[in-house]
Design an enzyme around this catalytic site. Sequence first.
Site, PDB file in Angstrom:
ATOM      1  N   ASN A   1      14.951  58.287  88.908  1.00  0.00           N
ATOM      2  CA  ASN A   1      15.104  57.371  90.054  1.00  0.00           C
ATOM      3  C   ASN A   1      14.274  57.922  91.210  1.00  0.00           C
ATOM      4  O   ASN A   1      13.706  59.008  91.105  1.00  0.00           O
ATOM      5  CB  ASN A   1      16.586  57.204  90.432  1.00  0.00           C
TER       6      ASN A   1
ATOM      7  N   ASP B   1      16.640  61.705  70.010  1.00  0.00           N
ATOM      8  CA  ASP B   1      17.042  62.210  71.323  1.00  0.00           C
ATOM      9  C   ASP B   1      15.812  62.913  71.917  1.00  0.00           C
ATOM     10  O   ASP B   1      15.340  63.912  71.358  1.00  0.00           O
ATOM     11  CB  ASP B   1      18.205  63.200  71.125  1.00  0.00           C
ATOM     12  N   ILE B   2      15.322  62.403  73.018  1.00  0.00           N
ATOM     13  CA  ILE B   2      14.062  62.903  73.581  1.00  0.00           C
ATOM     14  C   ILE B   2      14.178  64.368  74.032  1.00  0.00           C
ATOM     15  O   ILE B   2      13.174  65.086  74.062  1.00  0.00           O
ATOM     16  CB  ILE B   2      13.580  61.985  74.724  1.00  0.00           C
TER      17      ILE B   2
ATOM     18  N   VAL C   1      19.087  58.963  80.242  1.00  0.00           N
ATOM     19  CA  VAL C   1      18.133  59.957  79.740  1.00  0.00           C
ATOM     20  C   VAL C   1      17.845  61.026  80.804  1.00  0.00           C
ATOM     21  O   VAL C   1      17.630  62.197  80.488  1.00  0.00           O
ATOM     22  CB  VAL C   1      16.859  59.256  79.199  1.00  0.00           C
ATOM     23  N   ASP C   2      17.872  60.619  82.052  1.00  0.00           N
ATOM     24  CA  ASP C   2      17.653  61.543  83.178  1.00  0.00           C
ATOM     25  C   ASP C   2      18.717  62.654  83.166  1.00  0.00           C
ATOM     26  O   ASP C   2      18.396  63.858  83.229  1.00  0.00           O
ATOM     27  CB  ASP C   2      17.735  60.722  84.478  1.00  0.00           C
TER      28      ASP C   2
END
Length: 170
Positions: free
Chosen positions: A25, A11-12, A34-35
Site C-alpha cells: 500500500n 506461496d510467493i 501477500v504484504d
Amino acid sequence: MADRFEVIMGDITKCNTDAIVNAANNSLLGGGGVDGAIHKAAGIELLYECKKLNGCETGQAKITKGYKLPAKWVIHTVGPIWKDGNHDEDKLLAECYRNSLALAVKNNIRTIAFPSISTGAYRFPVERAARIAVNEIKRFLETDISIEKVFMVCFDINTFEAYKKAETEQ
Ligand code: AR6
C-alpha cells in the site's frame, strides 16, 4: 518467449527467484494479504528499510533487500484500489507491472515472481487484472533480453485459472 513466462500456484514467500514483488500500500509499512506474509517471512529488518522509503505512489515501485526471504530482493509496488473501472484502474495496474520489471532490469535481476496485484483486498476483478498483467509482462519480455524468467504466483485456484486463461488467450 513462452518459456520465459510461467503461471504457477504457490506461496510467493517461498520463491527463490532473485526478486519477489510485493502488492503493498502507499505507506509501504506492511498490511495484510501477500504484504503481511512477505513482511512476516522477511523479518523486522524489512520494515526498518521500508520506513526509510517515504511510501510509494500507486503504480510506482521501490526496491529493498529480501532479508530472511529466499529471494534477494523485494520490489514493492502499489496497485490501484478498484472503484468502478473509470478511475484509471487499468492504466495504474499496467504501470505496476511495467515499473516493477524496469526496476528489476536496473538491478540486474534475472528471475522475478509476481503475485496477483490488486485482486485481493483492493478488489480488482481477477480476470480483467489477469489480462492486463499477462499483456504487460509479455510485452516487456518482447523488448527486454536480460530477464530470464517471470513467474506469476497464484495463491488460489480461481486466481490460477484466470491467469492461465489470460496466458493462453494472448
Ligand atoms: N503468495 C502469493 N499470493 C498471495 C499470498 C502469498 N503468500 N498471500 C496472498 N496472496 P492482497 P491487494 C494473494 O490482498 O489486493 C494489503 O493489506 C491473494 O490471494 O494481498 O493488492 C496491502 O498492505 C490475492 O490473490 O493485495 C494493501 O493494503 C493477491 O495475493 C492491500 O492489501 C493480492 O491480494 C493490497 O491489496
